[in-house]
Design a protein around this motif. Structure first.
Motif, PDB file in Angstrom:
ATOM      1  N   ASN A  21       0.815  -1.222   0.000  1.00  0.00           N
ATOM      2  CA  ASN A  21       0.000   0.000   0.000  1.00  0.00           C
ATOM      3  C   ASN A  21       0.844   1.266   0.000  1.00  0.00           C
ATOM      4  OD1 ASN A  21      -2.416  -1.386  -0.074  1.00  0.00           O
ATOM      5  ND2 ASN A  21      -2.634  -1.429   2.135  1.00  0.00           N
ATOM      6  N   ILE A  22       1.928   1.304   0.782  1.00  0.00           N
ATOM      7  CA  ILE A  22       2.726   2.538   0.821  1.00  0.00           C
ATOM      8  C   ILE A  22       3.544   2.721  -0.459  1.00  0.00           C
ATOM      9  CG2 ILE A  22       2.837   2.628   3.337  1.00  0.00           C
ATOM     10  CD1 ILE A  22       5.790   1.804   3.112  1.00  0.00           C
ATOM     11  N   VAL A  23       3.856   1.649  -1.149  1.00  0.00           N
ATOM     12  CA  VAL A  23       4.633   1.747  -2.388  1.00  0.00           C
ATOM     13  C   VAL A  23       3.732   2.020  -3.587  1.00  0.00           C
ATOM     14  CG1 VAL A  23       6.055   0.394  -3.983  1.00  0.00           C
ATOM     15  CG2 VAL A  23       6.541   0.351  -1.558  1.00  0.00           C
ATOM     16  N   SER A  24       2.498   1.544  -3.547  1.00  0.00           N
ATOM     17  CA  SER A  24       1.621   1.689  -4.716  1.00  0.00           C
ATOM     18  C   SER A  24       1.282   3.148  -5.029  1.00  0.00           C
ATOM     19  CB  SER A  24       0.342   0.874  -4.538  1.00  0.00           C
ATOM     20  OG  SER A  24      -0.413   1.360  -3.452  1.00  0.00           O
ATOM     21  N   GLY A  25       1.213   4.020  -4.031  1.00  0.00           N
ATOM     22  CA  GLY A  25       0.938   5.441  -4.275  1.00  0.00           C
ATOM     23  C   GLY A  25       2.017   6.114  -5.113  1.00  0.00           C
ATOM     24  N   PRO A  26       3.278   6.088  -4.668  1.00  0.00           N
ATOM     25  CA  PRO A  26       4.346   6.690  -5.469  1.00  0.00           C
ATOM     26  C   PRO A  26       4.523   6.002  -6.831  1.00  0.00           C
ATOM     27  CG  PRO A  26       5.099   6.357  -3.228  1.00  0.00           C
ATOM     28  CD  PRO A  26       3.763   5.698  -3.345  1.00  0.00           C
ATOM     29  N   LEU A  27       4.266   4.703  -6.886  1.00  0.00           N
ATOM     30  CA  LEU A  27       4.376   3.976  -8.148  1.00  0.00           C
ATOM     31  C   LEU A  27       3.314   4.450  -9.138  1.00  0.00           C
ATOM     32  CD1 LEU A  27       6.095   1.635  -9.318  1.00  0.00           C
ATOM     33  CD2 LEU A  27       4.240   0.123  -8.673  1.00  0.00           C
ATOM     34  N   ASP A  28       2.106   4.656  -8.655  1.00  0.00           N
ATOM     35  CA  ASP A  28       1.029   5.201  -9.500  1.00  0.00           C
ATOM     36  C   ASP A  28       1.366   6.599  -9.996  1.00  0.00           C
ATOM     37  OD1 ASP A  28      -0.443   2.902  -9.188  1.00  0.00           O
ATOM     38  OD2 ASP A  28      -1.937   3.781  -7.834  1.00  0.00           O
ATOM     39  N   ASP A  29       1.961   7.419  -9.124  1.00  0.00           N
ATOM     40  CA  ASP A  29       2.336   8.776  -9.507  1.00  0.00           C
ATOM     41  C   ASP A  29       3.373   8.775 -10.629  1.00  0.00           C
ATOM     42  OD1 ASP A  29       0.626   9.717  -7.566  1.00  0.00           O
ATOM     43  OD2 ASP A  29       2.219  10.125  -6.114  1.00  0.00           O
ATOM     44  N   CYS A  30       4.312   7.841 -10.582  1.00  0.00           N
ATOM     45  CA  CYS A  30       5.384   7.784 -11.590  1.00  0.00           C
ATOM     46  C   CYS A  30       4.957   7.111 -12.887  1.00  0.00           C
ATOM     47  CB  CYS A  30       6.591   7.034 -11.039  1.00  0.00           C
ATOM     48  SG  CYS A  30       7.534   7.961  -9.854  1.00  0.00           S
ATOM     49  N   PHE A  31       4.211   6.011 -12.781  1.00  0.00           N
ATOM     50  CA  PHE A  31       3.943   5.179 -13.956  1.00  0.00           C
ATOM     51  C   PHE A  31       2.469   5.033 -14.314  1.00  0.00           C
ATOM     52  CE2 PHE A  31       7.994   3.704 -12.186  1.00  0.00           C
ATOM     53  CZ  PHE A  31       8.805   3.927 -13.291  1.00  0.00           C
ATOM     54  N   GLY A  32       1.579   5.612 -13.561  1.00  0.00           N
ATOM     55  CA  GLY A  32       0.165   5.559 -13.884  1.00  0.00           C
ATOM     56  C   GLY A  32      -0.557   4.437 -13.163  1.00  0.00           C
ATOM     57  N   PRO A  33      -1.878   4.409 -13.312  1.00  0.00           N
ATOM     58  CA  PRO A  33      -2.703   3.463 -12.556  1.00  0.00           C
ATOM     59  C   PRO A  33      -2.560   2.000 -12.989  1.00  0.00           C
ATOM     60  CG  PRO A  33      -4.048   4.683 -14.095  1.00  0.00           C
ATOM     61  CD  PRO A  33      -2.675   5.285 -14.152  1.00  0.00           C
ATOM     62  N   ASN A  34      -1.938   1.735 -14.129  1.00  0.00           N
ATOM     63  CA  ASN A  34      -1.780   0.350 -14.574  1.00  0.00           C
ATOM     64  C   ASN A  34      -0.541  -0.326 -14.017  1.00  0.00           C
ATOM     65  OD1 ASN A  34      -4.135   0.410 -16.101  1.00  0.00           O
ATOM     66  ND2 ASN A  34      -3.068   1.242 -17.864  1.00  0.00           N
TER      67      ASN A  34
END
Length: 71
Positions: A10-23
């Motif tokens: 959960n804490i990693v998915s936020g920054p990952l979404d910001d960088c690479f998008g919701p997919n």
């Protein structure tokens, strides 16, 4: 920093979404002190990431790129 894997995802998915998008999809998470490291599957690539929980900084590097060949 011993946490459950669900919390780490959960804490990693936020920054990952910001960088690479919701997919973008988190594949692995592992803790190393204050850092959470792992692999993620993003559209057309596999990336390695490092998330520092204390400073909230997120770094990534492309490991594999998938491209369509032109005919």
């Amino acid at each position: 920093m011993l946490q459950s894997t669900e919390y780490l995802f959960n804490i990693v998915s936020g920054p990952l979404d910001d960088c690479f998008g919701p997919n973008a999809k988190v594949l692995t998470v592992e803790t190393h002190g204050e850092e959470v490291r792992g692999l993620a599957l993003c559209p057309g690539k596999v990336v390695r990431y490092v998330f520092n929980a204390q400073t909230r900084s997120f770094k990534s590097a492309e490991l594999l790129s998938i491209k369509k060949l032109k005919k």
